[in-house]
Design a protein around this motif. Structure first.
Motif, PDB file in Angstrom:
ATOM      1  N   SER A 253      -3.739  -1.293 -45.057  1.00  0.00           N
ATOM      2  CA  SER A 253      -3.311  -0.830 -43.750  1.00  0.00           C
ATOM      3  C   SER A 253      -4.052   0.455 -43.408  1.00  0.00           C
ATOM      4  CB  SER A 253      -1.806  -0.575 -43.783  1.00  0.00           C
ATOM      5  OG  SER A 253      -1.470   0.544 -43.009  1.00  0.00           O
ATOM      6  N   SER A 258      -2.179   7.445 -42.409  1.00  0.00           N
ATOM      7  CA  SER A 258      -2.630   7.131 -43.756  1.00  0.00           C
ATOM      8  C   SER A 258      -3.474   5.869 -43.793  1.00  0.00           C
ATOM      9  CB  SER A 258      -1.417   6.940 -44.670  1.00  0.00           C
ATOM     10  OG  SER A 258      -0.769   5.728 -44.324  1.00  0.00           O
ATOM     11  N   VAL A 260      -3.984   2.780 -46.550  1.00  0.00           N
ATOM     12  CA  VAL A 260      -3.432   2.263 -47.804  1.00  0.00           C
ATOM     13  C   VAL A 260      -4.386   1.213 -48.364  1.00  0.00           C
ATOM     14  CG1 VAL A 260      -1.438   1.171 -48.901  1.00  0.00           C
ATOM     15  CG2 VAL A 260      -1.088   2.682 -46.951  1.00  0.00           C
ATOM     16  N   ALA A 278      -0.627   0.180 -54.840  1.00  0.00           N
ATOM     17  CA  ALA A 278      -0.953   0.562 -53.464  1.00  0.00           C
ATOM     18  C   ALA A 278      -1.402   2.017 -53.540  1.00  0.00           C
ATOM     19  CB  ALA A 278       0.261   0.415 -52.569  1.00  0.00           C
ATOM     20  N   LYS A 280      -2.099   5.157 -51.382  1.00  0.00           N
ATOM     21  CA  LYS A 280      -1.905   5.698 -50.028  1.00  0.00           C
ATOM     22  C   LYS A 280      -2.677   7.003 -49.897  1.00  0.00           C
ATOM     23  CE  LYS A 280       1.726   6.814 -46.675  1.00  0.00           C
ATOM     24  NZ  LYS A 280       3.143   6.710 -46.355  1.00  0.00           N
ATOM     25  N   PRO A 338       8.752   1.339 -53.816  1.00  0.00           N
ATOM     26  CA  PRO A 338       7.623   1.278 -54.744  1.00  0.00           C
ATOM     27  C   PRO A 338       7.748   2.375 -55.803  1.00  0.00           C
ATOM     28  CG  PRO A 338       6.864   1.415 -52.453  1.00  0.00           C
ATOM     29  CD  PRO A 338       8.320   1.713 -52.448  1.00  0.00           C
ATOM     30  N   GLU A 351       3.361   1.601 -56.967  1.00  0.00           N
ATOM     31  CA  GLU A 351       3.451   0.171 -57.220  1.00  0.00           C
ATOM     32  C   GLU A 351       3.190  -0.594 -55.917  1.00  0.00           C
ATOM     33  OE1 GLU A 351       7.078  -2.846 -58.545  1.00  0.00           O
ATOM     34  OE2 GLU A 351       7.465  -0.797 -57.872  1.00  0.00           O
ATOM     35  N   ILE A 353       3.899  -3.548 -53.474  1.00  0.00           N
ATOM     36  CA  ILE A 353       4.968  -4.503 -53.175  1.00  0.00           C
ATOM     37  C   ILE A 353       4.292  -5.718 -52.546  1.00  0.00           C
ATOM     38  CG2 ILE A 353       7.163  -4.882 -51.985  1.00  0.00           C
ATOM     39  CD1 ILE A 353       7.269  -2.569 -54.023  1.00  0.00           C
ATOM     40  N   LYS A 362       6.169  -6.697 -43.513  1.00  0.00           N
ATOM     41  CA  LYS A 362       7.125  -5.724 -42.993  1.00  0.00           C
ATOM     42  C   LYS A 362       8.295  -6.517 -42.439  1.00  0.00           C
ATOM     43  CE  LYS A 362       3.489  -2.618 -41.322  1.00  0.00           C
ATOM     44  NZ  LYS A 362       2.268  -3.378 -41.423  1.00  0.00           N
ATOM     45  N   ASN A 402       8.985   0.063 -41.654  1.00  0.00           N
ATOM     46  CA  ASN A 402       8.937   0.755 -42.932  1.00  0.00           C
ATOM     47  C   ASN A 402       9.869   0.136 -43.959  1.00  0.00           C
ATOM     48  OD1 ASN A 402       6.880   2.567 -42.403  1.00  0.00           O
ATOM     49  ND2 ASN A 402       8.259   4.043 -41.422  1.00  0.00           N
ATOM     50  N   ILE A 413       9.955   1.855 -47.660  1.00  0.00           N
ATOM     51  CA  ILE A 413       8.686   2.547 -47.950  1.00  0.00           C
ATOM     52  C   ILE A 413       8.486   3.695 -46.954  1.00  0.00           C
ATOM     53  CG2 ILE A 413       7.547   0.499 -48.929  1.00  0.00           C
ATOM     54  CD1 ILE A 413       5.962   0.453 -46.171  1.00  0.00           C
ATOM     55  N   ASP A 414       7.360   4.369 -47.112  1.00  0.00           N
ATOM     56  CA  ASP A 414       6.954   5.423 -46.168  1.00  0.00           C
ATOM     57  C   ASP A 414       8.024   6.516 -46.061  1.00  0.00           C
ATOM     58  OD1 ASP A 414       5.415   6.738 -44.384  1.00  0.00           O
ATOM     59  OD2 ASP A 414       5.563   5.282 -42.752  1.00  0.00           O
TER      60      ASP A 414
HETATM   61  P1  ADP Z   1       2.107   5.065 -42.620  1.00  0.00           P
HETATM   62  O1  ADP Z   1       2.616   6.453 -42.708  1.00  0.00           O
HETATM   63  O2  ADP Z   1       0.661   4.985 -42.278  1.00  0.00           O
HETATM   64  O3  ADP Z   1       2.973   4.163 -41.766  1.00  0.00           O
HETATM   65  P2  ADP Z   1       3.090   3.470 -44.834  1.00  0.00           P
HETATM   66  O4  ADP Z   1       3.564   4.047 -46.116  1.00  0.00           O
HETATM   67  O5  ADP Z   1       4.129   2.918 -43.911  1.00  0.00           O
HETATM   68  O6  ADP Z   1       2.166   4.528 -44.125  1.00  0.00           O
HETATM   69  O7  ADP Z   1       2.058   2.330 -45.190  1.00  0.00           O
HETATM   70  C1  ADP Z   1       1.388   1.609 -44.201  1.00  0.00           C
HETATM   71  C2  ADP Z   1       1.446   0.136 -44.514  1.00  0.00           C
HETATM   72  O8  ADP Z   1       0.820  -0.096 -45.758  1.00  0.00           O
HETATM   73  C3  ADP Z   1       2.839  -0.397 -44.646  1.00  0.00           C
HETATM   74  O9  ADP Z   1       3.353  -0.806 -43.421  1.00  0.00           O
HETATM   75  C4  ADP Z   1       2.661  -1.552 -45.585  1.00  0.00           C
HETATM   76  O10 ADP Z   1       2.256  -2.699 -44.876  1.00  0.00           O
HETATM   77  C5  ADP Z   1       1.535  -1.102 -46.464  1.00  0.00           C
HETATM   78  N1  ADP Z   1       2.052  -0.519 -47.704  1.00  0.00           N
HETATM   79  C6  ADP Z   1       2.348   0.765 -47.940  1.00  0.00           C
HETATM   80  N2  ADP Z   1       2.795   0.944 -49.173  1.00  0.00           N
HETATM   81  C7  ADP Z   1       2.788  -0.265 -49.760  1.00  0.00           C
HETATM   82  C8  ADP Z   1       3.134  -0.753 -51.050  1.00  0.00           C
HETATM   83  N3  ADP Z   1       3.593   0.065 -51.993  1.00  0.00           N
HETATM   84  N4  ADP Z   1       2.971  -2.054 -51.294  1.00  0.00           N
HETATM   85  C9  ADP Z   1       2.529  -2.871 -50.343  1.00  0.00           C
HETATM   86  N5  ADP Z   1       2.183  -2.489 -49.131  1.00  0.00           N
HETATM   87  C10 ADP Z   1       2.305  -1.210 -48.813  1.00  0.00           C
END
Ligand code: ADP
Ligand code: MN
Length: 570
Positions: A253, A258, A260, A278, A280, A338, A351, A353, A362, A402, A413-414
Motif C-alpha cells: 500500500s 506511509s 507498506v 509488513a 511500514k 500485527p 507481522e 496479516i 480491509k 483500518n 491496524i494503523d
Molecule cells: P496508513 O497510515 O498509510 O493508512 P496503514 O497502517 O493503514 O497505514 O497501512 C496501509 C495499508 O497497508 C493497510 O490498509 C493495509 O492494507 C496494509 N497493511 C498495513 N499493515 C499491514 C499488515 N501488518 N499486514 C497486511 N497488510 C497491512
C-alpha cells in the motif's frame, strides 16, 4: 534478497552482501546533469593545473577574464593581470613590427621568440572567441581579429578587449548560464554588460545553482510516493544485511502517510521473525505534520525533550514509536493486531496479516456474509472495549479501512495515532471512532447496531445522556472530574490540561485586572510592579500540579506555545 531481484523501492538491485562503506548516492544525484557538469569542470581544472605545472608560467586566463578590475582576490593576481596586459601589448607591437619589416616580401622574419604571451594561451583565446560568436542570431558584425586579437588599422585599430566588444561578449556568456537563470532576450534588447556586472551575475548564478541543489537535497530527505529517501533505503538495506529480513518485496500500500512493503522474515537475536512481514515506512513529508503534532501533544508518554526540537524526522520517529508501543500494548492484552517485530527510525517491521504475499482485505473491501459481518461487529466492539479498559488506549482513527479481516478474525491496524485514555481529547476521538464503526456496520446491514453514543457508553462504562452538544458537554465535565480524580490518586497528569487551564485563568485575571484598572483611577496600585507580579503569579494549587507534571517528565511551560506555533506554521 536474491541477486536478480529488483528492490521494491526502485533502482538497480543493490549488493546486499557488501558492507556500506560510504553514503550511497541517490539515483537522482547520479543521473544529475549538474553533477556531470561539475565533474567535467573538475576534470578540466585538474587538466589546467597539470598544464600549468608543466608550462610553468602559463596564467589561468579564465580567471583573469572573469575577474573585473578591482575585484581581484590578491595583489599577486592583480600583478599577473597587469603583466598579462602588458605582455599582450608588447606582442601586439611585435606583430606590427613584423608586418612592417616583412611587407609583401616572400622571405619573412619572425619575432616569435620575443613574444611574451604563450602561444597556447593565444590559441585558447581564439578558440574561445570562435565558440562564443557562433550563433544564429546576427547582431552587429563582429570585427575579425588577427592572432594578436587586433582588428583595423591606424586610428580605427581595436583590440578584442575593447569595452563594447567585451560587454557584448558578456551578454552572450550570460546566456550560457543554467536554464533556470532568467536572462531574457538581452541581446536583442542590446544590453551591454560590463565585466563587474557580469561577474556579479555569474556569482549569483553559481549561488543559485548551489541553493537549488541544497533544496533538492532537502527534498531528497522526504519519502515521495513510492521512492524512498537515501536514509530509509539504508535502513532497509541494514535490515536485510543484518538478517532480520530475508528480502523486501512488493508494495502492499502506498498512502499519504506511509508506504507498506511485503517482506520475507529472517531472524533476529536468535529468534525467528514471522515468515511474512509488513514493513511500514512512515513518510517524512510534512503534509500531515500538524495533525500528528496534535496527537502527540498531550500524550504524556511522548512528551519528552525530543519533541521540543520540532525536527520532522524526530516527529516521524516519535510517530513510529507510538505505533510500536501501541501495537505491543495491544498484543499484550490479546487484541488481534500485527505483532510488532522491530522499529528502526521511521521503518516499522511487523507481522504480515494475510497469506502468500496477499494481504488480508480491509473490512471495507472484504465481501463478508451477513453472519460474518455480525461476527466482525461483535469482535470490533470487543476489541474497542479491551483496548480502552486494558490498554488504556483509544485508536483515534478507527474505521473500516483500518481493520483487516483474516481467517475470521478482525485485526486492528494503523495505531500510530492511538492515544492514551488520559489524552485531553481521548474521549472526543473515541466518540468519532464509535461514530465510524456504528455507521459502517449499520449501512452494511448488521442488526441491532448501537448508535455512537450508546457505543461510547458501552466502551467507557459511562452513562452519559442525550446527544450532540449535550453529550459533548458531559464529556467535558467528566474529563475535568477525571483529571481531579487522577490527581488525587497521584497518577501522571497530562500537561496540556493544566497548561491550558492556567493560561485561561491568567487571561481571565488579566481581563478582570484591566477592567478594574479602567474603572478606578488609582494608578499607583496598578502600575506597582510588585502588585502586578503578585497578581500574575500562579495559583498555588495549579502551580503544584504543574510541578508534579514536570517531575513526571512532561515538557516545560515555556516550550509549549512554540510547539503550537510550529505546528500551525506547517
Ligand atoms: P496508513 O497510515 O498509510 O493508512 P496503514 O497502517 O493503514 O497505514 O497501512 C496501509 C495499508 O497497508 C493497510 O490498509 C493495509 O492494507 C496494509 N497493511 C498495513 N499493515 C499491514 C499488515 N501488518 N499486514 C497486511 N497488510 C497491512
Ligand atoms: Mn490506514
Amino acid at each position: 534478497m536474491s541477486a536478480d531481484q529488483t528492490p521494491a523501492w526502485g533502482g538497480a538491485a543493490p549488493c546486499w552482501g557488501s558492507p556500506a562503506t560510504e553514503t550511497p548516492w541517490s539515483l537522482k544525484d547520479v543521473m544529475s546533469e549538474e553533477l556531470a557538469q561539475q565533474l567535467d569542470k573538475e576534470e578540466q581544472e585538474q587538466h589546467m593545473q597539470d598544464l600549468n605545472a608543466r608550462k610553468g608560467d602559463i596564467i589561468d586566463i579564465d580567471k583573469l577574464v572573469d575577474m573585473a578590475p578591482g575585484e581581484t582576490c590578491s595583489d599577486y593576481m592583480l600583478a599577473q593581470m597587469l603583466q598579462h596586459e602588458f605582455d599582450r601589448e608588447h606582442d601586439a607591437f611585435l606583430d606590427k613590427e613584423e608586418q612592417h619589416w616583412n611587407g609583401s616580401s616572400k622571405v619573412k622574419i619572425s619575432f616569435k621568440n620575443y613574444r611574451s604571451v604563450h602561444p597556447k594561451i593565444q590559441e585558447d583565446e581564439v578558440e574561445d572567441e570562435e565558440e562564443i560568436w557562433e550563433d544564429d542570431y546576427k547582431d552587429d558584425p563582429v570585427p575579425l581579429f588577427n592572432k594578436s586579437g587586433i582588428s583595423g588599422k591606424g586610428k580605427n585599430i581595436i583590440t578584442k578587449h575593447d569595452p563594447q566588444i567585451t560587454e557584448r561578449r558578456n551578454v552572450r556568456r550570460m546566456e550560457q548560464f543554467p536554464p533556470e537563470f532568467d536572462t531574457g532576450d538581452s541581446r536583442r534588447m542590446n544590453v551591454h554588460l560590463p565585466n563587474h556586472v557580469y561577474n556579479r551575475l555569474k556569482r549569483h548564478s553559481v549561488e543559485e545553482t548551489k541553493r537549488s541543489q541544497r533544496l533538492h537535497e532537502k527534498k531528497e530527505y522526504s519519502t515521495t510516493d513510492m521512492a524512498l529517501d537515501a536514509k530509509t533505503r539504508l535502513i532497509l538495506y541494514k535490515l536485510v544485511n543484518g538478517g532480520t529480513l530475508e528480502s523486501v518485496e512488493g508494495v502492499i500500500s502506498s498512502g499519504k502517510e506511509s508506504v507498506v512493503f511485503h517482506g520475507t522474515g529472517g531472524s533476529m537475536n536468535n529468534a525467528l521473525v514471522p515468515d511474512e512481514c509488513a514493513i511500514k515506512v512512515f513518510k517524512t513529508t510534512l503534509s500531515t505534520f500538524k495533525n500528528r503534532c496534535d496527537y502527540i501533544r498531550g500524550d504524556v508518554r511522548f512528551m519528552k525533550d525530543e519533541f521540543k526540537k520540532q525536527n520532522p524526522r524526530i516527529i516521524i520517529k516519535i510517530w513510529a514509536e507510538k505505533e510500536l508501543a501501541n501495537l505491543k500494548k495491544m498484543e499484550n492484552c490479546g487484541i488481534p493486531c500485527p505483532k510488532a517485530v522491530v522499529l528502526k527510525k521511521n521503518v516499522l517491521v511487523m507481522e504480515f496479516i494475510g497469506q502468500d504475499q496477499k494481504p488480508a482485505p480491509k473490512l471495507r473491501n472484504a465481501s463478508l456474509s451477513a453472519a460474518e459481518l455480525e461476527c466482525a461487529y461483535e469482535q470490533c466492539i470487543n476489541n474497542m472495549r479491551q483496548m480502552y479498559e486494558k490498554c488504556n488506549l483509544v485508536h483515534a482513527d478507527l474505521s473500516a479501512y483500518n481493520m483487516l479481516w483474516h481467517n475470521d478474525i478482525l485485526y486492528f491496524i494503523d495505531v500510530a495515532q492511538g492515544v492514551d485514555t488520559m489524552h485531553p481529547h481521548a474521549k472526543e476521538f473515541l466518540l468519532r471512532d464509535c461514530s465510524n464503526v456504528s455507521e459502517f456496520f449499520k449501512s452494511a446491514g448488521v442488526h441491532d447496531v448501537k448508535n455512537k453514543y450508546a457505543l461510547f457508553n458501552d466502551i467507557t462504562g459511562l452513562n452519559l445522556v442525550g446527544e450532540g452538544k449535550e453529550f459533548l458537554s458531559q464529556i467535558e465535565e467528566y474529563k475535568k472530574s477525571e483529571e481531579m480524580l487522577r490527581m488525587d490518586k497521584g497518577k501522571a497528569y497530562p500537561f496540556d490540561y493544566f497548561f491550558e487551564k492556567e493560561m485561561k485563568e491568567r487571561e481571565d485575571k488579566h481581563k478582570k485586572q484591566q477592567h478594574l484598572f479602567d474603572e478606578s483611577s488609582s494608578e499607583d496600585e496598578a502600575s506597582d510592579p510588585d502588585t502586578m507580579l503578585r497578581k500574575e503569579a500562579l495559583n498555588p494549587e495549579t502551580e503544584e500540579k504543574i510541578c508534579l507534571s514536570l517531575k513526571l517528565g512532561t515538557t516545560e511551560t515555556a516550550e509549549e506555545p512554540d510547539c503550537q506555533q510550529d505546528c500551525d506554521d506547517e
